[in-house]
Design a protein around this motif. Sequence first.
Motif, PDB file in Angstrom:
ATOM      1  N   UNK A  14       0.711  -1.032  -0.085  1.00 51.53           N
ATOM      2  CA  UNK A  14      -0.014   0.045  -0.014  1.00 51.53           C
ATOM      3  C   UNK A  14       0.879   1.217   0.098  1.00 51.53           C
ATOM      4  N   UNK A  15       1.819   1.545  -0.979  1.00 48.77           N
ATOM      5  CA  UNK A  15       2.549   2.613  -1.053  1.00 48.77           C
ATOM      6  C   UNK A  15       1.986   4.012  -0.768  1.00 48.77           C
ATOM      7  N   UNK A  16       0.531   4.070  -1.400  1.00 50.79           N
ATOM      8  CA  UNK A  16      -0.298   5.333  -1.033  1.00 50.79           C
ATOM      9  C   UNK A  16      -0.407   5.723   0.131  1.00 50.79           C
ATOM     10  N   UNK A  17      -0.484   4.834   1.055  1.00 52.15           N
ATOM     11  CA  UNK A  17      -0.440   4.992   2.631  1.00 52.15           C
ATOM     12  C   UNK A  17       0.895   5.452   3.136  1.00 52.15           C
ATOM     13  N   UNK A  18       2.073   5.470   2.510  1.00 53.66           N
ATOM     14  CA  UNK A  18       3.054   5.964   3.011  1.00 53.66           C
ATOM     15  C   UNK A  18       3.322   7.265   3.382  1.00 53.66           C
ATOM     16  N   UNK A  19       4.286   7.655   4.089  1.00 52.68           N
ATOM     17  CA  UNK A  19       4.499   9.146   4.376  1.00 52.68           C
ATOM     18  C   UNK A  19       5.146   9.826   3.064  1.00 52.68           C
TER      19      UNK A  19
END
Length: 479
Positions: free
Chosen positions: A287-292
């Motif tokens: 879920x890279x879209x949820x990373x900072x």
Amino acid sequence: MTGKRGKPSGQPTGKRGQPTGKRGQPTGKRGQPTGKPTGKLPFPDAALVAYGKAHPGTGLTIGVVLELEGPPPGRRQLDASLRPVAELLGTGPSDGGPWTGADGNAEAAPERGLTDVAHEALARPLEPHRWSCSTVAGLPGGTSALVWRADHRLLDGAGVVGVLAALTGALGPDAHGPDALGPGAHGLGAHGPGAATASPARAEPWRARGALHRAVTDPLRAAWLCGTPLLERRRGNAAEAAGDPPATLSYACAETDLGLLRGIARRHGTTVNDVYLAALSGALRAQPQLHGPDGQMRALVPVNVRGPGDAAVLRNRHIPLRIPLPVAEPDAGRRLSLVAARTAGRARALRHPLVRAVFRSVPAVAGGWCFERYFDPGRATLLASNVRGPSSPLVVAGRRVLRILPLNFLPAGHRLSTVLATAQGRAVAGFTTTEPRSAAESFAAAWLGELRVLATAGPWGRVQAAGADATASPAASAR
């Protein structure tokens, strides 16, 4: 929230700090308690009040959804169960009038399940400093649901467990094991509303082990852990405070036997909380879209800092601890080891008596400034709570509690918030997100899949059973 002589107005206390439910509560219409602040608020109560004012579009709702055996209890039965809750909190439901018990009783639509009830509960507004209770009849299998929600400014996760203890009659603090980094919980004990308490933090190992140097190093470490986020330049979007419209929230959950997490923790020589965070790290890899903004993932883990004298306090008594999650590590076992290394000793440091003394002396006016930096979405991108509930069977108004789903609030600018609740031998991870509900269900299933991976990879290369009854909520996987 304080009244005369510095006592919490929402929780009048008597001998040994136990709530009495007697006079001294703030009152409103017809003399009923209102639950609104009437005096100087301590930190972090003041911090959450200021945070809520700065982000009016952010819901601060926390709570539980209980699945009950059979139809919902009658109004009179539920009123009797809720009265100790109102006395403990010093406020009635979020209905604008005198306390009368549950605020609604709805009939479930066909195929509407418990997670649907939890999902819909997040969409309903809740007044600041208030709580609500509603019931839903006609769930699949002839069961019903009880939804208890509260504004976070009124109490914290450990306080919710105290309310659950009062609601169900499961009163008295549980012995705390070594597997909780977050708030503690309750077990069975003395009865009566005055005995319901928010559990203090587990006994400080630094004292039990007699390590004299920790009396010096732990406060210094705590100062570094709490002070570093405050010294960093805030990176969150300033537009968040401009009163953006409330985000549409989605909810999903994943459930498994608590023994699965404990078994993984024992084999790897770590804690249930570390297993929980390691599984989150694995689920976030996809879920890279949820990373900072910098590609990193830092979780805020609320640490219960109640001491023996705070056992009866249901209000907020926690410090957010920032834990970097190893989302870039491809090996599940290695992720668990990294999480364990990053959490080791941190909660103990925050629970040092000297830290609690400093904590009580933080000026209330500084609370909002601190929480803006703790919850800065540019620095911390995930709120990961851990609440430990009663291990014994629970009953509400004569109905057996079959399942417990936790509700967690989503800080401004964040896209995901999680909470692990353990009770009655079960572990339930709840996920609140701004993503579509299908994405929330997918994340719940991914977290559960990471547990299965950890269960099959022991530190000595032994293959372990993955736990056959681990399930995610409907749409994440078939129950």
